[in-house]
Design an enzyme around this catalytic site. Structure first.
Site, PDB file in Angstrom:
ATOM      1  N   TRP A 158       0.837  -1.216   0.000  1.00 23.10           N
ATOM      2  CA  TRP A 158       0.000   0.000   0.000  1.00 23.10           C
ATOM      3  C   TRP A 158       0.859   1.248   0.000  1.00 23.10           C
ATOM      4  O   TRP A 158       0.509   2.243  -0.662  1.00 23.10           O
ATOM      5  CB  TRP A 158      -0.990  -0.008   1.161  1.00 23.10           C
ATOM      6  CG  TRP A 158      -2.051  -1.056   1.012  1.00 23.10           C
ATOM      7  CD1 TRP A 158      -2.284  -2.099   1.868  1.00 23.10           C
ATOM      8  CD2 TRP A 158      -3.006  -1.204  -0.053  1.00 23.10           C
ATOM      9  NE1 TRP A 158      -3.327  -2.858   1.394  1.00 23.10           N
ATOM     10  CE2 TRP A 158      -3.784  -2.348   0.220  1.00 23.10           C
ATOM     11  CE3 TRP A 158      -3.271  -0.481  -1.218  1.00 23.10           C
ATOM     12  CZ2 TRP A 158      -4.818  -2.781  -0.619  1.00 23.10           C
ATOM     13  CZ3 TRP A 158      -4.292  -0.917  -2.057  1.00 23.10           C
ATOM     14  CH2 TRP A 158      -5.057  -2.045  -1.752  1.00 23.10           C
ATOM     15  N   LYS A 200     -12.759  -1.762   6.485  1.00 20.92           N
ATOM     16  CA  LYS A 200     -12.115  -2.754   7.352  1.00 20.92           C
ATOM     17  C   LYS A 200     -12.596  -2.632   8.800  1.00 20.92           C
ATOM     18  O   LYS A 200     -13.024  -3.619   9.372  1.00 20.92           O
ATOM     19  CB  LYS A 200     -10.603  -2.641   7.246  1.00 20.92           C
ATOM     20  CG  LYS A 200     -10.124  -3.278   5.930  1.00 20.92           C
ATOM     21  CD  LYS A 200      -8.921  -2.662   5.320  1.00 20.92           C
ATOM     22  CE  LYS A 200      -8.747  -3.183   3.896  1.00 20.92           C
ATOM     23  NZ  LYS A 200      -7.852  -2.353   3.110  1.00 20.92           N
ATOM     24  N   ASP A 215      -2.021   6.661   6.228  1.00 17.58           N
ATOM     25  CA  ASP A 215      -3.066   5.760   5.736  1.00 17.58           C
ATOM     26  C   ASP A 215      -3.379   4.773   6.862  1.00 17.58           C
ATOM     27  O   ASP A 215      -2.577   3.899   7.173  1.00 17.58           O
ATOM     28  CB  ASP A 215      -2.543   5.038   4.488  1.00 17.58           C
ATOM     29  CG  ASP A 215      -3.515   3.980   3.960  1.00 17.58           C
ATOM     30  OD1 ASP A 215      -4.602   3.807   4.545  1.00 17.58           O
ATOM     31  OD2 ASP A 215      -3.172   3.333   2.944  1.00 17.58           O
TER      32      ASP A 215
END
Ligand SMILES: *Cc1c(COP(=O)(O)O)cnc(C)c1O
Length: 369
Positions: A103, A202, A178
């Site tokens: 990511w 999530k 993030d």
């Protein structure tokens, strides 16, 4: 209704059953209005109350100070990979990124597209990669920070490779994080960050909403020239995220999840249970280190996405299949990491981990460990 399975999906992932049941009950008639929340205007009162409550719950649960705005955008965390540099990276400036896996790399490569067009730069300030893959998080001393950087970007939890920051780096540059895969899983000090962003799917709700927590002073230096309004953080703040039609149903479900976190003891209690869940799973891994192999440095093991691999790929396959036969799904590792990944987000109960750990014990005995 078919029995619900034990869901270890990495994202979208398990939602609290009570939230789904409430959504089912309220689907045709929201709050006595005679219509579904899906059918209400995003500018009418019934939705307005949901919108306010989601913001307030986030503020309370994460103890967000007045210095920071809470906004919602679309396009997932991935859209932010581009929007962060579009807003924060002014021409000839430079931004720092820490590489802790897939990511971070995606965030970096999107930023590079913006930077190249702007005559700006992006650079790596550190990496968690070793000969064994992404098994570490670089320490403060290992980072080569540019004090004049437009921002420093980090990824709090590595969803694929199972590493997680336990303390966050200090930097002169604004800190951008993030938090898609561990927001609301443990208390954080929001004031340490200038911009936090997270796809909701999530720990905070369904896919379709991205949560942003942004320091007011960061907005003043944001780029506006050449950037359509809909992509400007300042414009979204001014419009309270209602500049266009927000995904109202997603916000409604997020409200359910946030209420559930509040009613179950808040983020501190989530952290306590998450530590218990992960502790139990790592205990099962460490009891048979040659069979359940995890190379991540102990001090940075992820509490959200523990990973391990078995001695052969055939055993990995047998593990998912036999687990699935016992109604435990979502355990296949990411294709880049292989092996097994156990996602232990807030909505995964302790009982699910108890069942998995018992299965791991049986599986190891059966396959000769
Ligand atoms: C899942 C995830 C993403 C991707 O989120 P999208 O909302 O699908 O764009 C980004 N970063 C991290 C850390 C993630 O876990």
């Amino acid at each position: 209704m078919a029995d619900r399975v034990i869901n270890f999906n990495p994202g979208p992932s398990a939602l609290p059953l009570t939230v789904l049941e409430a959504a089912q009950r309220e689907l045709l008639d929201f709050d006595g209005t005679g219509m579904s929340i899906l059918e209400h205007s995003h500018r009418a009162k019934p939705y307005g109350a949901v919108h306010e409550e989601v913001k307030q719950l986030l503020r309370t649960l994460l103890n967000i100070p007045e210095s920071h705005h809470v906004i919602f955008m679309q396009g997932g965390a991935s859209a932010q990979f581009g929007l962060i540099p579009l807003n924060l990276l002014t021409p000839s400036a430079s931004a720092d990124y820490v590489n802790t896996g897939n990511w971070s790399q995606k965030a970096f490569s999107e930023a590079r597209i913006v930077a190249e067009d702007q005559g700006a730069k992006v650079r790596w300030a550190g990496t968690g990669e070793t000969a064994d893959g992404f098994t570490r998080i670089p320490t403060q001393g290992e980072l080569e920070l540019d004090d004049n950087a437009a921002y420093l970007h980090i990824t709090s939890n590595n969803t694929l490779f199972g590493t997680q920051y336990k303390t966050f780096p200090k930097s002169k540059a604004p800190l951008v994080c993030d938090m898609s895969s561990d927001i609301l899983s443990c208390p954080i000090n929001v004031d340490d960050f200038d911009l936090i962003y997270a796809g909701a799917q999530k720990n905070a709700g369904p896919a379709g909403i991205t949560i942003l927590i942004i320091r007011d002073s960061l907005l003043h230096g944001c780029r506006t020239k050449g950037l359509p309004k809909i992509f400007r953080y300042g414009y979204v703040v001014e419009n309270d995220s209602l500049q266009n039609t927000i995904p109202t149903f997603g916000m409604y479900l997020a409200r359910g999840v946030l209420r559930w976190v509040r009613d179950n003891g808040g983020v501190a209690k989530m952290a306590e249970i998450n530590a218990q869940k992960a502790g139990m799973l790592y205990g099962a891994i460490d009891a048979r280190p040659a069979f359940y192999q995890n190379r991540v440095e102990q001090s940075v093991r992820s509490l959200m996405n523990p990973i391990f691999r078995l001695p052969t790929e055939e055993l990995d396959l047998a593990f998912w299949q036999e687990a699935a036969a016992e109604s435990m799904v979502g355990l296949k590792g990411h294709r880049l990491a292989g092996g097994i990944r156990v996602s232990l987000y807030n909505a995964v109960p302790l009982s699910a981990v108890e069942k998995l750990v018992a299965f791991m014990d049986d599986f190891a005995k059966k396959h000769g460990a």
